[in-house]
Design a protein around this motif. Structure first.
Motif, PDB file in Angstrom:
ATOM      1  N   ILE A  13     -19.653   6.677  -1.367  1.00 11.34           N
ATOM      2  CA  ILE A  13     -19.525   7.241  -2.711  1.00 11.34           C
ATOM      3  C   ILE A  13     -18.054   7.330  -3.101  1.00 11.34           C
ATOM      4  N   ASN A  14     -17.200   7.733  -2.198  1.00  6.70           N
ATOM      5  CA  ASN A  14     -15.766   7.829  -2.493  1.00  6.70           C
ATOM      6  C   ASN A  14     -15.167   6.455  -2.787  1.00  6.70           C
ATOM      7  N   VAL A  15     -15.627   5.449  -2.021  1.00  6.82           N
ATOM      8  CA  VAL A  15     -15.143   4.084  -2.268  1.00  6.82           C
ATOM      9  C   VAL A  15     -15.565   3.624  -3.659  1.00  6.82           C
ATOM     10  N   ALA A  16     -16.826   3.947  -4.018  1.00  2.82           N
ATOM     11  CA  ALA A  16     -17.315   3.577  -5.349  1.00  2.82           C
ATOM     12  C   ALA A  16     -16.485   4.242  -6.437  1.00  2.82           C
ATOM     13  N   LYS A  17     -16.119   5.491  -6.229  1.00  8.70           N
ATOM     14  CA  LYS A  17     -15.296   6.207  -7.217  1.00  8.70           C
ATOM     15  C   LYS A  17     -13.938   5.533  -7.385  1.00  8.70           C
ATOM     16  N   ILE A  18     -13.342   5.161  -6.253  1.00  9.21           N
ATOM     17  CA  ILE A  18     -12.031   4.498  -6.308  1.00  9.21           C
ATOM     18  C   ILE A  18     -12.139   3.179  -7.077  1.00  9.21           C
ATOM     19  N   LEU A  19     -13.204   2.410  -6.792  1.00  9.85           N
ATOM     20  CA  LEU A  19     -13.393   1.134  -7.490  1.00  9.85           C
ATOM     21  C   LEU A  19     -13.595   1.345  -8.985  1.00  9.85           C
ATOM     22  N   LEU A  20     -14.322   2.400  -9.334  1.00  7.99           N
ATOM     23  CA  LEU A  20     -14.532   2.704 -10.744  1.00  7.99           C
ATOM     24  C   LEU A  20     -13.229   3.103 -11.426  1.00  7.99           C
ATOM     25  N   ILE A  21     -12.400   3.846 -10.739  1.00 12.66           N
ATOM     26  CA  ILE A  21     -11.095   4.216 -11.297  1.00 12.66           C
ATOM     27  C   ILE A  21     -10.250   2.965 -11.547  1.00 12.66           C
ATOM     28  N   LEU A  22     -10.287   2.034 -10.576  1.00 13.88           N
ATOM     29  CA  LEU A  22      -9.552   0.777 -10.749  1.00 13.88           C
ATOM     30  C   LEU A  22     -10.120  -0.033 -11.915  1.00 13.88           C
ATOM     31  N   LEU A  23     -11.441  -0.014 -12.034  1.00 15.60           N
ATOM     32  CA  LEU A  23     -12.081  -0.729 -13.137  1.00 15.60           C
ATOM     33  C   LEU A  23     -11.681  -0.133 -14.479  1.00 15.60           C
ATOM     34  N   ILE A  24     -11.642   1.206 -14.545  1.00 16.60           N
ATOM     35  CA  ILE A  24     -11.209   1.873 -15.781  1.00 16.60           C
ATOM     36  C   ILE A  24      -9.792   1.452 -16.142  1.00 16.60           C
ATOM     37  N   PHE A  25      -8.936   1.433 -15.149  1.00 13.90           N
ATOM     38  CA  PHE A  25      -7.536   1.046 -15.393  1.00 13.90           C
ATOM     39  C   PHE A  25      -7.452  -0.403 -15.881  1.00 13.90           C
ATOM     40  N   LEU A  26      -8.210  -1.293 -15.227  1.00 11.84           N
ATOM     41  CA  LEU A  26      -8.157  -2.710 -15.601  1.00 11.84           C
ATOM     42  C   LEU A  26      -8.702  -2.921 -17.004  1.00 11.84           C
ATOM     43  N   LEU A  27      -9.855  -2.305 -17.294  1.00  5.39           N
ATOM     44  CA  LEU A  27     -10.430  -2.445 -18.631  1.00  5.39           C
ATOM     45  C   LEU A  27      -9.502  -1.874 -19.697  1.00  5.39           C
ATOM     46  N   THR A  28      -8.877  -0.770 -19.394  1.00  2.00           N
ATOM     47  CA  THR A  28      -7.932  -0.162 -20.334  1.00  2.00           C
ATOM     48  C   THR A  28      -6.757  -1.089 -20.588  1.00  2.00           C
ATOM     49  N   LEU A  29      -6.220  -1.626 -19.509  1.00  2.00           N
ATOM     50  CA  LEU A  29      -5.051  -2.499 -19.614  1.00  2.00           C
ATOM     51  C   LEU A  29      -5.359  -3.750 -20.431  1.00  2.00           C
ATOM     52  N   LEU A  30      -6.524  -4.349 -20.184  1.00  2.00           N
ATOM     53  CA  LEU A  30      -6.872  -5.602 -20.858  1.00  2.00           C
ATOM     54  C   LEU A  30      -7.374  -5.412 -22.280  1.00  2.00           C
ATOM     55  N   TRP A  31      -7.839  -4.226 -22.591  1.00  2.00           N
ATOM     56  CA  TRP A  31      -8.342  -3.967 -23.945  1.00  2.00           C
ATOM     57  C   TRP A  31      -7.279  -3.426 -24.891  1.00  2.00           C
ATOM     58  N   VAL A  32      -6.215  -2.841 -24.343  1.00  2.00           N
ATOM     59  CA  VAL A  32      -5.186  -2.212 -25.174  1.00  2.00           C
ATOM     60  C   VAL A  32      -4.638  -3.148 -26.247  1.00  2.00           C
ATOM     61  N   PRO A  33      -4.353  -4.449 -25.963  1.00  2.00           N
ATOM     62  CA  PRO A  33      -3.818  -5.320 -27.029  1.00  2.00           C
ATOM     63  C   PRO A  33      -4.716  -5.410 -28.252  1.00  2.00           C
ATOM     64  N   TYR A  34      -6.030  -5.286 -28.073  1.00  2.00           N
ATOM     65  CA  TYR A  34      -6.938  -5.367 -29.217  1.00  2.00           C
ATOM     66  C   TYR A  34      -6.752  -4.177 -30.163  1.00  2.00           C
ATOM     67  N   LEU A  35      -6.229  -3.081 -29.624  1.00  2.00           N
ATOM     68  CA  LEU A  35      -5.947  -1.922 -30.476  1.00  2.00           C
ATOM     69  C   LEU A  35      -4.754  -2.188 -31.396  1.00  2.00           C
ATOM     70  N   LYS A  36      -4.002  -3.265 -31.085  1.00  2.00           N
ATOM     71  CA  LYS A  36      -2.828  -3.631 -31.892  1.00  2.00           C
ATOM     72  C   LYS A  36      -3.079  -4.908 -32.697  1.00  2.00           C
TER      73      LYS A  36
END
Length: 406
Positions: free
Chosen positions: A11-34
């Motif tokens: 479960i902890n590993v899954a949480k870490i992966l989800l946090i990384l996924l959130i960061f990646l999705l945020t990073l790749l989606w941010v340009p669309y906000l501009k």
């Protein structure tokens, strides 16, 4: 207890992966906000009483061979090109008698050879999944704006505008690859200098003709785009042949921009050795003259061509001659542009830059203005999608946390 501990660990590993996924999705989606939405308008074909000859300053004694697309080891070997060192690239292309060897690493300016007169800072811009890339020549710095998931016509124009002032020349790279650019895009896109029409991965003549047919004076680039030079099939297949009196950065950039250059496809059999490639390049035909006199274009070569074609509006064949060393075409009243294709008995091909109509200056379509109302509507939609993505991941995280407690 061991089973429970393993369960909690997973479960902890899954949480870490989800946090990384959130960061990646945020990073790749941010340009669309501009994102910016533009007011594109229909453009007209070339017109005017004068005809521009891109080869008017040509001297047939000063042809050089150049390649602007090849990748080397960069970013710790993550990108494709990890097997190519700068030294091997330089050595091989010098062996093949190339004069300008520009390495276009992904999102990184390669400084190898800096200080030599012919050195050009170049990089390949773009990291989107549909390969919407640009070959940036004479680069000051790397611009990191790009749109990873999808690029509309507006996104493509925004990227070009963003990198425009940081580069002396911008060429749209391999537009046909993964359908990254559609021919219709070139009816509207502007603020760039040329198109990489010839590339190991795709030939994009229809994209070039779409641009020329709507009054965009853009010139040709022809590159190997090699990712593994240990494979002979990837090198010595395409090159840009440039007319420069003295080999230096300024002259190369000027000739590329004005069109005093052409793209060459060197025929190869799969498995040709480097030695065979060297001999083929050494025996390449020479363009001796390209003139415009009394409303007629005339092209002359140092040997007989199997066919010389004159291509006009919308890529239509206007005239051709077979088994000739020179050919002539009268620029008709209805012609807006004419470009020349030359085919040789040894299956090599030359693609020349276009002659175009103009009045006082060659007019380029204006850079489209931003529609701020549509821009903010799009940004609002992008922000809502962004929030939904975060919320969805949050709910998944909560669900996993709930199961671990139970």
């Amino acid at each position: 207890m061991i089973i429970m501990s393993l369960f909690r660990f997973s479960i902890n590993v899954a949480k870490i992966l989800l946090i990384l996924l959130i960061f990646l999705l945020t990073l790749l989606w941010v340009p669309y906000l501009k994102s910016k939405i533009y007011r594109f308008s229909d453009t007209d074909a070339f017109s005017g009483q004068n005809v521009y000859n891109p080869y008017q300053e040509m001297d047939s004694s000063f042809w050089i061979k150049a390649n602007f697309q090849i990748q080397s080891y960069a970013w710790k070997g993550i990108t494709n090109g990890r097997l190519n060192t700068n030294e091997r690239i330089d050595s091989l292309y010098k062996y093949l008698d190339y004069d300008v060897i520009a390495t276009s690493d992904y999102m990184k300016i390669n400084r190898f050879g800096e200080g030599s007169p012919e050195y050009l800072p170049v990089y390949e811009h773009g990291y989107g999944i549909f390969k919407n890339h640009q070959v940036c020549v004479g680069s000051e710095r790397v611009n990191w704006l790009d749109f990873f998931y999808y690029q509309s016509l507006h996104h493509k124009q925004q990227v070009i505008n963003e990198i425009r002032d940081e580069n002396e020349l911008i060429f749209i790279a391999h537009p046909k690859l993964r359908q990254g650019y559609k021919p219709d895009d070139f009816k509207y896109l502007t603020n760039y200098d040329g198109i990489e029409v010839l590339n190991n991965y795709r030939t994009s003549l229809e994209h070039w003709d779409a641009a020329l047919s709507t009054g965009h004076f853009v010139t040709i680039l022809s590159d190997d785009d090699a990712h593994d030079i240990s494979n002979p099939d990837e090198v010595g297949h395409y090159c840009t042949i440039i007319n420069v009196p003295v080999l230096n950065r300024k002259n190369v950039v000027s000739s590329l921009k004005t069109g005093n250059a052409f793209g060459a496809e060197i025929y190869r059999e799969l498995g040709d050795s480097y030695q065979i490639k060297k001999e083929k390049l050494k025996d390449l035909a020479q363009l001796k003259s390209v003139t415009f006199v009394n409303d007629s274009i005339e092209v002359g070569l140092d040997r007989v061509a199997s066919e010389i074609r004159f291509i006009g509006q919308n890529g239509k064949l206007k005239f051709s001659e077979e088994n000739v060393q020179s050919a002539k075409y009268k620029f008709k009243d209805e012609d807006t542009y004419i470009r020349i294709e030359i085919f040789f008995p040894n299956k090599n091909k030359f693609y020349l830059n276009p002659f175009v109509r103009y009045d006082e200056l060659i007019s380029q379509p204006k850079v489209p203005e931003v529609s701020w109302l549509k821009t903010w509507l799009f940004r609002t939609m992008a922000f809502l999608i962004f929030v939904f993505m975060i919320f969805l991941i949050y709910r998944i995280t909560r669900s996993i946390h709930f199961k671990s407690r139970s």
